[in-house]
Motif scaffolding. Structure first.
Motif, PDB file in Angstrom:
ATOM      1  N   UNK A 215      -7.995  35.447  31.618  1.00 50.91           N
ATOM      2  CA  UNK A 215      -7.017  34.369  31.648  1.00 50.91           C
ATOM      3  C   UNK A 215      -7.469  33.051  31.079  1.00 50.91           C
ATOM      4  N   UNK A 216      -8.727  32.965  30.598  1.00 54.69           N
ATOM      5  CA  UNK A 216      -9.205  31.691  30.045  1.00 54.69           C
ATOM      6  C   UNK A 216      -8.706  31.515  28.628  1.00 54.69           C
ATOM      7  N   UNK A 217      -8.246  30.314  28.333  1.00 54.33           N
ATOM      8  CA  UNK A 217      -7.820  29.963  26.984  1.00 54.33           C
ATOM      9  C   UNK A 217      -8.573  28.704  26.585  1.00 54.33           C
ATOM     10  N   UNK A 218      -9.474  28.823  25.667  1.00 51.64           N
ATOM     11  CA  UNK A 218     -10.239  27.656  25.237  1.00 51.64           C
ATOM     12  C   UNK A 218     -11.668  28.018  24.912  1.00 51.64           C
ATOM     13  N   UNK A 219     -12.472  26.983  24.665  1.00 50.47           N
ATOM     14  CA  UNK A 219     -13.842  27.179  24.246  1.00 50.47           C
ATOM     15  C   UNK A 219     -14.828  27.232  25.401  1.00 50.47           C
ATOM     16  N   UNK A 220     -16.104  27.265  25.032  1.00 52.21           N
ATOM     17  CA  UNK A 220     -17.173  27.404  26.019  1.00 52.21           C
ATOM     18  C   UNK A 220     -17.246  26.194  26.943  1.00 52.21           C
ATOM     19  N   UNK A 221     -17.109  24.992  26.410  1.00 50.35           N
ATOM     20  CA  UNK A 221     -17.246  23.795  27.248  1.00 50.35           C
ATOM     21  C   UNK A 221     -16.160  23.741  28.309  1.00 50.35           C
ATOM     22  N   UNK A 222     -14.925  24.103  27.937  1.00 53.46           N
ATOM     23  CA  UNK A 222     -13.837  24.125  28.912  1.00 53.46           C
ATOM     24  C   UNK A 222     -14.090  25.191  29.967  1.00 53.46           C
ATOM     25  N   UNK A 223     -14.600  26.334  29.560  1.00 54.70           N
ATOM     26  CA  UNK A 223     -14.902  27.397  30.512  1.00 54.70           C
ATOM     27  C   UNK A 223     -15.984  26.951  31.496  1.00 54.70           C
ATOM     28  N   UNK A 224     -17.015  26.271  30.989  1.00 51.90           N
ATOM     29  CA  UNK A 224     -18.045  25.745  31.874  1.00 51.90           C
ATOM     30  C   UNK A 224     -17.437  24.795  32.902  1.00 51.90           C
TER      31      UNK A 224
ATOM     32  N   UNK B 148     -25.758  12.839  29.232  1.00 51.35           N
ATOM     33  CA  UNK B 148     -26.130  12.625  27.828  1.00 51.35           C
ATOM     34  C   UNK B 148     -25.547  13.703  26.911  1.00 51.35           C
ATOM     35  N   UNK B 149     -25.133  14.835  27.463  1.00 50.71           N
ATOM     36  CA  UNK B 149     -24.549  15.894  26.651  1.00 50.71           C
ATOM     37  C   UNK B 149     -23.030  15.912  26.722  1.00 50.71           C
ATOM     38  N   UNK B 150     -22.455  15.071  27.580  1.00 50.06           N
ATOM     39  CA  UNK B 150     -21.006  15.081  27.792  1.00 50.06           C
ATOM     40  C   UNK B 150     -20.273  14.774  26.488  1.00 50.06           C
ATOM     41  N   UNK B 151     -19.323  15.622  26.153  1.00 44.88           N
ATOM     42  CA  UNK B 151     -18.499  15.393  24.973  1.00 44.88           C
ATOM     43  C   UNK B 151     -19.082  15.886  23.669  1.00 44.88           C
ATOM     44  N   UNK B 152     -20.341  16.274  23.658  1.00 43.55           N
ATOM     45  CA  UNK B 152     -20.931  16.777  22.414  1.00 43.55           C
ATOM     46  C   UNK B 152     -20.341  18.144  22.070  1.00 43.55           C
ATOM     47  N   UNK B 153     -20.125  18.378  20.783  1.00 41.53           N
ATOM     48  CA  UNK B 153     -19.621  19.662  20.334  1.00 41.53           C
ATOM     49  C   UNK B 153     -20.327  20.077  19.051  1.00 41.53           C
ATOM     50  N   UNK B 154     -19.832  21.141  18.440  1.00 40.30           N
ATOM     51  CA  UNK B 154     -20.496  21.670  17.256  1.00 40.30           C
ATOM     52  C   UNK B 154     -20.548  20.700  16.090  1.00 40.30           C
ATOM     53  N   UNK B 155     -19.552  19.816  15.984  1.00 39.95           N
ATOM     54  CA  UNK B 155     -19.584  18.820  14.906  1.00 39.95           C
ATOM     55  C   UNK B 155     -20.723  17.826  15.116  1.00 39.95           C
ATOM     56  N   UNK B 156     -20.946  17.460  16.380  1.00 32.40           N
ATOM     57  CA  UNK B 156     -22.061  16.570  16.684  1.00 32.40           C
ATOM     58  C   UNK B 156     -23.395  17.252  16.389  1.00 32.40           C
ATOM     59  N   UNK B 157     -23.446  18.562  16.625  1.00 29.93           N
ATOM     60  CA  UNK B 157     -24.683  19.296  16.334  1.00 29.93           C
ATOM     61  C   UNK B 157     -25.023  19.229  14.850  1.00 29.93           C
ATOM     62  N   UNK B 158     -24.008  19.216  13.998  1.00 29.98           N
ATOM     63  CA  UNK B 158     -24.245  19.089  12.558  1.00 29.98           C
ATOM     64  C   UNK B 158     -24.839  17.712  12.249  1.00 29.98           C
ATOM     65  N   UNK B 159     -24.237  16.671  12.842  1.00 29.23           N
ATOM     66  CA  UNK B 159     -24.737  15.310  12.632  1.00 29.23           C
ATOM     67  C   UNK B 159     -26.166  15.173  13.131  1.00 29.23           C
ATOM     68  N   UNK B 160     -26.438  15.717  14.309  1.00 27.17           N
ATOM     69  CA  UNK B 160     -27.785  15.642  14.866  1.00 27.17           C
ATOM     70  C   UNK B 160     -28.793  16.369  13.977  1.00 27.17           C
TER      71      UNK B 160
ATOM     72  N   UNK C  46     -32.833  12.668  18.045  1.00 32.49           N
ATOM     73  CA  UNK C  46     -31.752  13.556  17.613  1.00 32.49           C
ATOM     74  C   UNK C  46     -32.196  15.014  17.695  1.00 32.49           C
ATOM     75  N   UNK C  47     -33.447  15.272  17.319  1.00 32.17           N
ATOM     76  CA  UNK C  47     -33.983  16.633  17.428  1.00 32.17           C
ATOM     77  C   UNK C  47     -33.934  17.117  18.863  1.00 32.17           C
ATOM     78  N   UNK C  48     -34.368  16.265  19.769  1.00 33.88           N
ATOM     79  CA  UNK C  48     -34.420  16.641  21.178  1.00 33.88           C
ATOM     80  C   UNK C  48     -33.024  16.867  21.741  1.00 33.88           C
ATOM     81  N   UNK C  49     -32.094  15.990  21.388  1.00 33.35           N
ATOM     82  CA  UNK C  49     -30.733  16.136  21.898  1.00 33.35           C
ATOM     83  C   UNK C  49     -30.069  17.392  21.342  1.00 33.35           C
ATOM     84  N   UNK C  50     -30.289  17.682  20.069  1.00 35.75           N
ATOM     85  CA  UNK C  50     -29.764  18.904  19.466  1.00 35.75           C
ATOM     86  C   UNK C  50     -30.322  20.128  20.164  1.00 35.75           C
ATOM     87  N   UNK C  51     -31.617  20.106  20.431  1.00 37.46           N
ATOM     88  CA  UNK C  51     -32.256  21.237  21.110  1.00 37.46           C
ATOM     89  C   UNK C  51     -31.673  21.445  22.500  1.00 37.46           C
TER      90      UNK C  51
END
Length: 279
Positions: free
Chosen positions: A169-178, A188-200, A211-216
């Motif tokens: 019954x879940x509709x959505x991505x991993x963050x919403x499921x969590x 510090x990770x709130x709101x980060x998504x895959x687009x932010x991972x590209x920037x990082x 940025x390396x540490x936050x991405x990791x």
């Protein structure tokens, strides 16, 4: 759960399996010997042969062989037997075809592979996996890894939690499921998504250690959180089916938190670092 599974041959779908259970045949050990009836004279011989074969494969700890007997949508049933040999995986990319980060949680604990450092170790590290757990991995992670590592063949026993939780019954991505499951990430990770991972990633290439540490940490949280979500999904599906299988204990972040913090410290920082701006 696998020992209560009779969806091993064509002709035995959800309804027929339910009829087998209603007849008191709750596990393979309950199967009546021929000529005792299970479902029909046409299906019964094939089902007995399949159960016998499945028993041999289980005794041999052959998850791949068992997976080939099951419909793809039912390979989650292997989890209780092969949880100790399972690997949870999540990747990041540069926004194109380049895999930049691979997060892994398996029997050896959490690990992080970075492009330009140790990403090429992935096929060797993945060699012993019997069961793979991802979120949207069938559509994204596995095809990307197959293109990057031509010699790597993912386990046939692959549970994509996106499809499993959609069934629940879940509709959505991993963050919403969590969020819906009560799994909390640090602020510090709130709101980060895959687009932010590209920037990082691009900031990492520019030498930004924070940025390396936050991405990791972002990637590893995606990875390790798959474990309790897999356990919870398994328990809910067993309960929904009414199968003769015990519920599994559900892990928490504390079970891997120390190892994850140690891994992050090894990158030259602290998991408690402030979040650098990524937008």
């Amino acid at each position: 759960m696998i020992r209560s599974t009779f969806r091993l041959v064509p002709g035995v779908g959800p309804w027929a399996e339910g009829q087998v259970w209603k007849a008191g045949i709750r596990t393979w050990d309950d199967l009546p010997a021929a000529p005792g009836r299970i479902l029909s004279p046409r299906i019964d011989p094939r089902l007995r042969d399949a159960v016998s074969r499945a028993g041999e494969l289980l005794a041999a700890r052959d998850a791949e062989g068992l997976a080939t007997l099951l419909p793809k949508s039912e390979r989650w049933r292997l989890f209780s037997e092969f949880a100790g040999d399972a690997a949870y995986l999540d990747i990041e990319t540069d926004g194109g075809d380049t895999v930049t980060v691979i997060g892994i949680l398996d029997a050896r604990g959490p690990r992080l592979l970075l492009s330009g450092r140790d990403l090429d170790d992935f096929p060797d590290l993945a060699a012993g996996w019997k069961l793979l757990v991802t979120y949207n991995g069938l559509s994204f992670d596995v095809p990307m890894l197959r293109r990057r590592f031509r010699s790597w063949r993912p386990p046939i026993a692959h549970v994509d939690l996106r499809h499993v939780w959609h069934r629940l019954g879940h509709r959505g991505g991993l963050k919403l499921l969590e969020h819906e499951s009560g799994i909390v990430r640090p602020e510090r990770l709130a709101g980060l998504d895959g687009r932010d991972a590209i920037t990082l990633w691009h900031r990492h290439l520019g030498g930004d250690a924070d940025a390396t540490l936050l991405l990791a940490e972002y990637n590893l949280r995606d990875t390790v959180n798959l474990q309790p979500l897999m356990q919870r999904a398994y328990n809910r599906l067993v309960e929904r089916l009414g199968a003769a299988a015990p519920r599994l204990p559900e892990s928490s972040f504390g079970d891997v938190g120390y190892d994850l913090s140690k891994l992050l410290l090894g990158l030259g920082g602290s998991s408690d670092c402030e979040r650098p701006p990524v937008r």
